[in-house]
Write a protein that holds these residues in place. Sequence first.
Motif, PDB file in Angstrom:
ATOM      1  N   ALA A   1       2.661  19.450   1.150  1.00 31.93           N
ATOM      2  CA  ALA A   1       1.426  19.741   1.878  1.00 31.93           C
ATOM      3  C   ALA A   1       0.230  19.788   0.934  1.00 31.93           C
ATOM      4  N   GLU A   2       0.404  20.351  -0.244  1.00 29.63           N
ATOM      5  CA  GLU A   2      -0.699  20.435  -1.205  1.00 29.63           C
ATOM      6  C   GLU A   2      -1.273  19.058  -1.485  1.00 29.63           C
ATOM      7  N   ARG A   3      -0.417  18.108  -1.794  1.00 28.54           N
ATOM      8  CA  ARG A   3      -0.879  16.776  -2.174  1.00 28.54           C
ATOM      9  C   ARG A   3      -1.333  15.949  -0.974  1.00 28.54           C
ATOM     10  N   LEU A   4      -0.607  16.050   0.142  1.00 29.07           N
ATOM     11  CA  LEU A   4      -0.992  15.273   1.317  1.00 29.07           C
ATOM     12  C   LEU A   4      -2.333  15.742   1.872  1.00 29.07           C
ATOM     13  N   CYS A   5      -2.595  17.043   1.795  1.00 29.29           N
ATOM     14  CA  CYS A   5      -3.885  17.564   2.259  1.00 29.29           C
ATOM     15  C   CYS A   5      -5.026  17.100   1.357  1.00 29.29           C
ATOM     16  N   ASP A   6      -4.716  16.782   0.121  1.00 30.32           N
ATOM     17  CA  ASP A   6      -5.727  16.258  -0.807  1.00 30.32           C
ATOM     18  C   ASP A   6      -5.849  14.743  -0.735  1.00 30.32           C
ATOM     19  N   GLY A   7      -5.113  14.120   0.208  1.00 33.54           N
ATOM     20  CA  GLY A   7      -5.205  12.684   0.380  1.00 33.54           C
ATOM     21  C   GLY A   7      -4.264  11.873  -0.478  1.00 33.54           C
ATOM     22  N   ASP A   8      -3.330  12.528  -1.135  1.00 35.18           N
ATOM     23  CA  ASP A   8      -2.387  11.815  -1.991  1.00 35.18           C
ATOM     24  C   ASP A   8      -1.377  11.057  -1.128  1.00 35.18           C
ATOM     25  N   HIS A   9      -0.708  10.079  -1.739  1.00 37.58           N
ATOM     26  CA  HIS A   9       0.301   9.319  -1.013  1.00 37.58           C
ATOM     27  C   HIS A   9       1.638  10.041  -1.068  1.00 37.58           C
ATOM     28  N   LEU A  10       2.613   9.508  -0.354  1.00 38.69           N
ATOM     29  CA  LEU A  10       3.892  10.180  -0.167  1.00 38.69           C
ATOM     30  C   LEU A  10       4.654  10.359  -1.477  1.00 38.69           C
TER      31      LEU A  10
ATOM     32  N   MET B   1       0.849  -1.192   0.000  1.00 39.84           N
ATOM     33  CA  MET B   1       0.000   0.000   0.000  1.00 39.84           C
ATOM     34  C   MET B   1       0.886   1.244   0.000  1.00 39.84           C
ATOM     35  N   PRO B   2       0.609   2.221  -0.867  1.00 45.17           N
ATOM     36  CA  PRO B   2       1.449   3.427  -0.923  1.00 45.17           C
ATOM     37  C   PRO B   2       1.522   4.136   0.419  1.00 45.17           C
ATOM     38  N   GLN B   3       2.704   4.621   0.772  1.00 45.10           N
ATOM     39  CA  GLN B   3       2.901   5.287   2.058  1.00 45.10           C
ATOM     40  C   GLN B   3       2.252   6.660   2.076  1.00 45.10           C
ATOM     41  N   THR B   4       1.761   7.040   3.266  1.00 39.23           N
ATOM     42  CA  THR B   4       1.278   8.394   3.481  1.00 39.23           C
ATOM     43  C   THR B   4       1.703   8.826   4.879  1.00 39.23           C
TER      44      THR B   4
ATOM     45  N   GLU C   1       8.504   7.388  -6.629  1.00 40.59           N
ATOM     46  CA  GLU C   1       7.445   6.944  -7.532  1.00 40.59           C
ATOM     47  C   GLU C   1       7.692   5.525  -8.042  1.00 40.59           C
ATOM     48  N   SER C   2       8.954   5.106  -8.072  1.00 35.02           N
ATOM     49  CA  SER C   2       9.265   3.752  -8.519  1.00 35.02           C
ATOM     50  C   SER C   2       9.008   2.710  -7.432  1.00 35.02           C
ATOM     51  N   ALA C   3       8.862   3.158  -6.199  1.00 28.88           N
ATOM     52  CA  ALA C   3       8.612   2.233  -5.082  1.00 28.88           C
ATOM     53  C   ALA C   3       7.630   2.886  -4.114  1.00 28.88           C
ATOM     54  N   PRO C   4       6.369   3.109  -4.520  1.00 36.51           N
ATOM     55  CA  PRO C   4       5.407   3.847  -3.683  1.00 36.51           C
ATOM     56  C   PRO C   4       5.112   3.190  -2.346  1.00 36.51           C
ATOM     57  N   ASP C   5       5.283   1.848  -2.243  1.00 36.10           N
ATOM     58  CA  ASP C   5       5.005   1.169  -0.980  1.00 36.10           C
ATOM     59  C   ASP C   5       6.082   1.429   0.074  1.00 36.10           C
ATOM     60  N   ASP C   6       7.240   1.870  -0.359  1.00 34.75           N
ATOM     61  CA  ASP C   6       8.319   2.220   0.562  1.00 34.75           C
ATOM     62  C   ASP C   6       8.933   3.539   0.087  1.00 34.75           C
TER      63      ASP C   6
ATOM     64  N   LEU D   1       5.947  13.975  -2.988  1.00 31.16           N
ATOM     65  CA  LEU D   1       7.341  14.299  -3.301  1.00 31.16           C
ATOM     66  C   LEU D   1       7.483  14.772  -4.745  1.00 31.16           C
ATOM     67  N   ARG D   2       6.723  14.183  -5.646  1.00 28.37           N
ATOM     68  CA  ARG D   2       6.770  14.633  -7.039  1.00 28.37           C
ATOM     69  C   ARG D   2       6.268  16.066  -7.156  1.00 28.37           C
ATOM     70  N   ARG D   3       5.160  16.393  -6.487  1.00 28.52           N
ATOM     71  CA  ARG D   3       4.643  17.763  -6.524  1.00 28.52           C
ATOM     72  C   ARG D   3       5.635  18.725  -5.881  1.00 28.52           C
ATOM     73  N   ALA D   4       6.269  18.299  -4.814  1.00 26.27           N
ATOM     74  CA  ALA D   4       7.242  19.151  -4.127  1.00 26.27           C
ATOM     75  C   ALA D   4       8.392  19.510  -5.050  1.00 26.27           C
ATOM     76  N   SER D   5       8.914  18.522  -5.760  1.00 24.45           N
ATOM     77  CA  SER D   5      10.034  18.764  -6.664  1.00 24.45           C
ATOM     78  C   SER D   5       9.642  19.729  -7.782  1.00 24.45           C
ATOM     79  N   ALA D   6       8.462  19.508  -8.349  1.00 20.60           N
ATOM     80  CA  ALA D   6       8.017  20.363  -9.443  1.00 20.60           C
ATOM     81  C   ALA D   6       7.802  21.800  -8.977  1.00 20.60           C
ATOM     82  N   LEU D   7       7.184  21.965  -7.807  1.00 20.07           N
ATOM     83  CA  LEU D   7       6.891  23.307  -7.304  1.00 20.07           C
ATOM     84  C   LEU D   7       8.177  24.055  -6.965  1.00 20.07           C
ATOM     85  N   ALA D   8       9.162  23.344  -6.435  1.00 16.69           N
ATOM     86  CA  ALA D   8      10.431  23.990  -6.090  1.00 16.69           C
ATOM     87  C   ALA D   8      11.137  24.493  -7.348  1.00 16.69           C
ATOM     88  N   ARG D   9      11.122  23.699  -8.405  1.00 19.80           N
ATOM     89  CA  ARG D   9      11.751  24.139  -9.657  1.00 19.80           C
ATOM     90  C   ARG D   9      11.042  25.360 -10.232  1.00 19.80           C
TER      91      ARG D   9
END
Length: 532
Positions: A103-112, A1-4, A147-152, A116-124
């Motif tokens: 925070a944007e994605r986690l508050c919307d219920g997204d997994h970890l 199960m994907p981590q959150t 993203e290659s290992a969402p369960d860990d 992290l993908r949204r964080a990287s994109a927003l920082a750039r």
Amino acid sequence: MPQTLDAASVRIWCSRALEALGREREEIDAINVYPVADGDTGTNLYLTLESAAQAVEAVFAAHETGSSAPAAADAVRSMAHGALIGARGNSGTILAQLLRGMAERLCDGDHLAGALRRASALAREAVAHPVEGTILSVASAAAEAAESAPDDAARAAYEGARAALEATPGQLDVLSRAGVVDAGGRGLLAVLGALVEAVSGEAPVPPPLAHVRPGPEGLGAPAQPCADDGGPAFEVIYLLEAEDEAVARLRTRLDSLGDSLVVVGGDGLWNVHVHVDDAGAAVEAGVEAGRPYRIRITHFDLAAAPVREQVQRAVVVVVSGEGLAGLCAEAGATTVLARPGEPPVSGELVDAIRRAHAREVVLMPNSADLRHTAAAAAEQARTEGVRVALVPTRAAVQGIAALAVHEPDRRFDEDVVAMTAAAGATRYAEVTVAERQSWTTAGVCQEGDVLGLIDGDVAVIGTDLMTTATTVLDRMLAAGGELVTLVLGEGVADGDEVAAKLERHVRDTHLAVDTVLYRGGRGSTPLLIGVE
């Protein structure tokens, strides 16, 4: 199960990340050569995380008296907001944007992994001219690995970031020449290691700290760039309240003025970071865009700056309100301005102690909530060779009383004792307006009620400031007193009339009691009262 993440994990993450950056701060400072070799990346990241951790603790503190626990969204949103308002330096500002993206994605219920993908994109997106071989590269690698290992995802992100960090010298010539990895990336790795511990309970083994080419001082000596790059002279940072359209124009303007431009935030609040030769123009651009505050300007060439002679003793005081700040400054104190809802972190107090440039410093927090923060700042300053004494003032009127008896020519211990005695002999009160319905020691108050707090506890619930203030004064003076100090805030309607009535009430009702009035200025509580 994907981590959150749940709220407890966010809290643990903040705590462990702050501990990790505390351990590695000096080493990260030592390898800081890009974008400017000013040796403060580790410190800036630590101060950014400290602000984030304090915001998360405030969320949990709000639930201590009830049976409920904070939601994960509240915790992670507070972490991002705390980092935003406390962000320092280039890497600290980028870290704040990374946390905002998560925070944007986690508050919307997204997994970890998605966070992290949204964080990287927003920082750039926040960096005007992204450069590979920096914290951005490390963040991108972490997101891809997650993203290659969402369960860990946490552990995968850490391993991906670690590999990317080791590759940074091959991506950026200045790192290769200095023999170091990217300092911001090294700090991010520490933060991701704390994330692994928060979700799994097991901390990863960090890479060796010896990332510095041996120099004349041995391994760990600060790395030096190979040549002066002739970059801008100043780093300018400020918080900005502005609309999105104005910020878009600001980005264009600041990009033409300098480099290392990072603008992070949203929803009307932004943190602006830029390196420029014309610091005034950078601040003026912020004024044109909205309302800049907490402006911080640092000259990179400290050697070229005039050397200020160290004084024997100084006083550092925290105040709320520009008028109080001016009053304390006139008395010779170095001030730290606290905005409503944004208490200063220990790093800001340490900075103020350094600005005082004294061998001995008396530190007054003027708030019971800041006592531990002030104690941490004092301890840090002591490690830097400054003798610091903490006078535990709980209100600005106690600080004013202590300043009144301060004598820098007397022995340090005697001065501290006299100031502590003056503060302790001053009872304090505050008259303010209730922001919401709540239970108090004086009963239930409604939103808009006028509250009179004596020594920190609600003693009077009224409907208007004048009546409440006179009731508070009478209760305080019932036990005696020789001097009443009134500090009137800027937002009080008919302030001059209110001040005159209060002074007249003391004079007519309490014989042989003197009154002194000060203006608290913008940001001050409606009315502060001190009785000595």
